[in-house]
Motif scaffolding. Structure first.
Motif, short mmCIF file in Angstrom:
data_model
loop_
_atom_site.label_atom_id
_atom_site.label_comp_id
_atom_site.label_asym_id
_atom_site.label_seq_id
_atom_site.Cartn_x
_atom_site.Cartn_y
_atom_site.Cartn_z
N ASP A 285 -95.75 39.16 -47.73
CA ASP A 285 -94.31 38.79 -47.04
C ASP A 285 -93.30 39.66 -47.52
O ASP A 285 -92.52 40.04 -47.10
N ARG A 286 -93.31 39.74 -49.17
CA ARG A 286 -92.44 40.68 -49.91
C ARG A 286 -92.46 42.06 -49.31
O ARG A 286 -91.26 42.74 -49.15
N ARG A 287 -93.67 42.54 -49.18
CA ARG A 287 -93.72 43.87 -48.74
C ARG A 287 -93.45 44.07 -47.40
O ARG A 287 -92.93 45.11 -47.16
N SER A 288 -93.76 43.19 -46.62
CA SER A 288 -93.38 43.37 -45.17
C SER A 288 -91.80 43.43 -45.01
O SER A 288 -91.23 44.28 -44.18
N ALA A 289 -91.26 42.71 -45.86
CA ALA A 289 -89.79 42.49 -45.67
C ALA A 289 -89.17 43.79 -46.24
O ALA A 289 -88.17 44.25 -45.70
N ASN A 291 -90.41 46.68 -46.35
CA ASN A 291 -90.88 47.74 -45.20
C ASN A 291 -89.94 47.65 -44.09
O ASN A 291 -89.47 48.63 -43.49
N GLU A 292 -89.56 46.39 -43.85
CA GLU A 292 -88.62 46.55 -42.71
C GLU A 292 -87.34 46.76 -42.85
O GLU A 292 -86.58 47.14 -42.20
N ARG A 293 -86.90 46.74 -44.14
CA ARG A 293 -85.43 47.18 -44.41
C ARG A 293 -85.43 48.56 -44.50
O ARG A 293 -84.34 49.14 -44.81
N ARG A 294 -86.49 49.37 -44.94
CA ARG A 294 -86.70 50.79 -44.98
C ARG A 294 -86.14 51.33 -43.83
O ARG A 294 -86.47 51.13 -42.63
N GLY A 296 -86.23 53.83 -40.67
CA GLY A 296 -87.42 54.50 -40.00
C GLY A 296 -87.48 55.82 -40.10
O GLY A 296 -86.75 56.64 -40.32
#
Length: 296
Positions: A285-289, A291-294, A296
């Motif tokens: 979940d932390r890695r997904s969060a 990645n979403e903040r990076r 595009g």
């Protein structure tokens, strides 16, 4: 045996009188005795028969008295039995009423209140706990107990609802606020480590007070001890992972306890495999969060 009439008022006939002349003459001629002897014989026979009738009458009266005494005694025995039964029923009813009456604990003179402020969960939480049902640990935190105190003070102006209480499930009225969950309750997974650590003591104490078997209470206490001393706690996200494990383990434990057709697991035994799975989920979940903040 046919009943007889009272013969005691009977009087012996005068066998020397005119009405008995023919009898005396016939008997005297037949037995070659004088008429006077015939009258004496008849009188003796009447007296013997009278004595027999009087004896029978006395026996009948005695039997009547014995029957009356037996009936009277039976009535007295029945009255005594009913009185004793009523007395026992009244005593049993009194014991039942006394059992349902609130009991006052004894106290010692000149002993003041303790220095500590005892945390008291809400009646809703204690009701769930007494029924061996799952209840969020938040209700046993300092915040949950303070909310319970505030709700308790406000209950005087609130509506009342029916609920079952006591060992006999007697229907009683209770404030509605004590029968519903708090809107401020927090899921176990969202508690802080400090909240869990402090709330567990209140939870374990409350479990003992409401009648949880000692084996279950000790198992849960050991569970919290293992969480506190687990090596993962000092690692990155360790407390968050242990809190997630605590949330799932305690909920699953209560669900297993509610299933009377199977055996529940020992909550004090930490499942390291499940702990690693929960850690992986948290890190994913932390890695997904991230990645979403990076951009595009």
């Amino acid at each position: 045996m046919p009943r007889i009439n009272d013969p005691t008022s009977n009087r012996c006939p005068d066998f020397l009188s005119g009405p008995y002349l023919a009898v005396r003459t016939a008997v005297a001629a037949a037995q070659d005795i004088t008429p006077e002897q015939v009258a004496t014989t008849l009188s003796d026979a009447w007296e013997a028969d009278q004595a027999t009738q009087v004896a029978a009458w006395d026996a009948q009266c005695q039997a009547d008295r014995e029957i009356e005494n037996e009936i009277h005694q039976a009535e007295q025995d029945e009255a005594q039995r009913l009185a004793l039964q009523e007395e026992r029923e009244e005593a049993a009813e009194k014991r039942a009423k006394d059992k349902k009456k609130p009991k006052l604990a004894p106290y010692r003179d000149n002993v003041a209140i303790t220095d500590e402020v005892e945390e008291r969960p809400s009646q809703f939480a204690l009701h769930k706990l007494k029924a061996f049902e799952y209840i969020e640990l938040w209700y046993f935190t300092a915040e949950g107990c303070r909310e319970a105190r505030r709700s308790h003070r406000a209950q005087a102006e609130e509506a009342f609802g029916l609920t079952c209480a006591g060992p006999d499930d007697v229907m009683t009225f209770k404030p509605v606020a004590s029968l519903k969950a708090s809107a401020k309750a927090i899921p176990d997974a969202d508690l802080t480590w400090r909240q869990m650590s402090t709330a567990k003591n209140c939870l374990l104490t409350s479990m003992a007070k409401v009648g949880w078997p000692q084996r279950y209470t000790l198992s849960l206490a050991l569970f919290y001890h293992h969480l506190d001393s687990h090596p993962r706690r000092t690692r990155r996200d360790g407390e968050k992972i242990l809190l997630a494990y605590h949330s799932k383990a305690r909920l699953d434990w209560h669900e297993a306890l509610a299933d009377s057709e199977s055996e529940a697991f020992d909550i004090s035994s930490i499942n390291e495999s499940l702990l690693r799975t929960l850690a992986d989920e948290i890190w994913d979940d932390r890695r997904s969060a991230v990645n979403e903040r990076r951009p595009g």
